[in-house]
Design an enzyme around this catalytic site. Structure first.
Site, mmCIF file in Angstrom:
data_model
loop_
_atom_site.group_PDB
_atom_site.id
_atom_site.type_symbol
_atom_site.label_atom_id
_atom_site.label_comp_id
_atom_site.label_asym_id
_atom_site.label_seq_id
_atom_site.Cartn_x
_atom_site.Cartn_y
_atom_site.Cartn_z
ATOM 1 N N GLU A 90 1.217 3.812 1.493
ATOM 2 C CA GLU A 90 2.676 3.943 1.493
ATOM 3 C C GLU A 90 3.205 4.479 0.157
ATOM 4 O OE1 GLU A 90 4.368 0.224 2.704
ATOM 5 O OE2 GLU A 90 3.290 0.181 4.614
ATOM 6 N N GLU A 116 -1.421 0.326 9.752
ATOM 7 C CA GLU A 116 -0.661 -0.908 9.951
ATOM 8 C C GLU A 116 0.327 -0.643 11.080
ATOM 9 O OE1 GLU A 116 1.499 -2.277 6.573
ATOM 10 O OE2 GLU A 116 -0.235 -2.341 5.226
#
Length: 554
Positions: free
Chosen positions: A362, A480
């Protein structure tokens, strides 16, 4: 509810007109009568083309975009198949209805006929899009109209396949309609038909009360519904032994199943994973953990989890190599000692088993686009490249390098987002972290297609579409994913409804080869992403986990 590609037609309203109580019919006379109903067909194929992105395919996007914006001309394409209507049936009228997405509509939208029905939503691009024919209907909708309806009675005369194109000449206000991949409000072709009936002589039939079939409500379901996949020849069933991984952990068939359990808690990750596995009913082939800076990884406990013969697992390790410094400094060699230390530990303790290595997952959250910040998107790409190449030069041969984005519209729309990608030569898997809200109508509410392809900018086609188009040789890792319910009173049916869309829609995304659930009772925003926060949610999740496509042998 429209079921896409359905071969049965759904009667919307059937008005019985004929012999009822008190009706007199003379013996021996057969009186002709007619019932009227509406046959509804969902779009068998839908997509759109873009002149600015002529090689992109948008077949899995949850929206159909049509219009002009910043030099880009987008055209929506819809294909409907109307099945046999029955002997003696006559078509009274036909209309196409498109439901508006979140953006305002242009003042004018045109529906045109397309003669070519050979195109498919999985292959259509700006380069191969079929030619448009004559205009069929022009709509003048209000900017916030819920839906737009086009009269296509001049074209639809009976059973057959019909293709239409959606266009708009209004500058900088493209129309965005919900596609067949959307959770609700999918495109529909409604054909009003008259069906002949014969009223038998009075001695042959008992009087009955007039019967009216209730009209199907015009409102769409508010819970996500699974979109019926494109009809294909069913694949032969496979056994776990048939689906194996190669040196880069890419399965020959099926999808790797995994989890990051016990997030944001004090429970040891390995213990949390075992509990998660017991509840879900499946071993997590991917065990996802997180490290930063000079932490030693994989730990002894993590290695032990890969040595359990009854529960074979591989690791997915997130490492923020630039922790405490900047990406630019890592790329310049300032952390080579840190990288070399990690390489030496790997070669001494975990040298042979392949594992996923995510370098600074991220990254969007940590980008500072200011020149000289050391944290620009290009600095991230340089850091990733330098670290991967350095580890390889140090003799690390079992790391499978994975880049993991966060699927958030705010970042996808930035000018710098495209600069994050480190390069195909150092990336083995393209990953994404993405989450959905199960509260109907709330922010980030939607089905699995929305989870993977959401966008609010026509310049960005959605993550799965982007990754599978721009990097078709790279397997996609859902590094995720999770579902939370922001309702004031959590209802188990909400998560269960989202989970119910996963398997049928995952089948339409063949480039996804890894699937990792992130489980936590409370994330940074307070969201409960546990799959078992209610019995209904757990039952829905267990149905996903039980699917044989996850029977991949490590």
């Amino acid at each position: 509810m429209i079921r896409r590609h359905a071969r049965k037609f759904l009667p919307i309203a059937a008005l019985a007109i004929g012999a009822g109580a008190g009706t007199t019919i003379h013996s021996g006379v057969a009186a002709a009568a007619e019932t009227t109903d509406v046959v509804r067909s969902g779009a068998a194929e839908d997509s759109y083309s873009s002149s600015a992105r002529p090689t992109y395919n948008f077949g899995l996007a949850p929206t159909i975009t049509a219009g002009r914006q910043a030099g880009d001309t987008m055209i929506g394409f819809l294909k409907f198949t109307v099945g046999p209507l029955g002997t003696g049936t006559t078509v009274k009228s036909a209309k196409v209805t498109l439901t508006r997405d979140t953006k305002n509509l242009p003042a004018s939208v045109t529906l045109s006929r397309v003669a070519d029905n050979a195109w498919t939503e999985k292959a259509l691009t700006g380069k191969n899009a079929p030619k448009l024919g004559a205009s069929v209907a022009v709509a003048k909708p209000a900017a916030t109209a819920n839906a737009v309806t086009f009269d296509v009675s001049s074209v639809v005369k009976g059973a057959g396949t019909y293709t239409f194109a959606v266009t708009s000449s209004v500058a900088n206000t493209p129309a965005r309609f919900k596609s067949a991949e959307a959770a609700a409000g999918q495109p529909a072709l409604d054909v009003t038909v008259g069906r002949p009936t014969v009223v038998k002589p009075i001695e042959d039939v008992k009087p009955t009360k007039p019967v009216t079939t209730p009209t199907t409500p015009a409102t769409k379901p508010t819970t996500p519904v699974a979109t019926t996949p494109v009809a294909t020849t069913p694949a032969a069933p496979v056994t776990p032994a048939e689906c194996k991984v190669d040196a880069k952990l890419v399965p020959s068939c099926g999808v790797l199943w995994g989890a990051a359990a016990g997030g944001f808690s004090d429970v040891p990750r390995d213990e949390a994973l075992k509990t998660f596995e017991a509840k879900s009913g499946r071993t997590s082939s991917i065990y996802h953990t997180y490290h930063k800076g000079d932490e030693v990884w994989p730990t002894k406990d993590e290695i032990a989890m890969t040595n359990d013969p009854a529960h074979p697992r591989t690791l997915m390790l997130n490492w923020k190599v630039g922790y405490g410094t900047t990406w630019a400094k890592v790329a310049a060699g300032a952390q080579d000692a840190r990288i070399d230390k990690a390489a030496a530990y790997l070669k001494a303790n975990f040298a042979t088993k392949p594992f996923f290595l995510v370098l600074h997952h991220e990254p969007e959250n940590d980008v500072n686009p200011a020149a000289g910040s050391g944290q620009t998107a290009k600095d991230f790409a340089a850091m990733f490249r330098h670290t991967a190449l350095r580890l390889k030069a140090d003799g690390v041969t079992n790391a499978v390098f994975t880049v993991a984005y966060m699927n958030y519209e705010k970042w996808n729309n930035t000018a710098w987002w495209g600069d994050l990608y480190p390069g195909d030569d150092v990336v083995d898997w393209v990953g994404v972290d993405t989450y959905n809200n199960a509260e109907p109508g709330a922010f980030h509410y939607g089905d699995f297609n929305y989870l993977m392809n959401r966008t609010n900018d026509p310049k960005f086609p959605g993550f799965y579409t982007w990754a599978s188009t721009k990097h078709p040789s790279k397997p996609i890792m859902v590094a995720e994913w999770g579902v939370y319910d922001s309702s004031k009173v959590v209802q188990g049916k909400n998560k269960a409804a989202v989970y119910a869309t996963v398997l049928p829609q995952l089948a339409k995304m063949p480039q996804i080869k890894g699937f990792v659930y992130f489980e936590t009772a409370k994330d940074q925003s307070g969201h409960d992403i546990r799959m078992d926060d209610t019995p209904e949610a757990l039952a829905g999740f267990q149905k996903i986990a039980a699917d044989p496509r996850f029977d991949v042998k490590l």
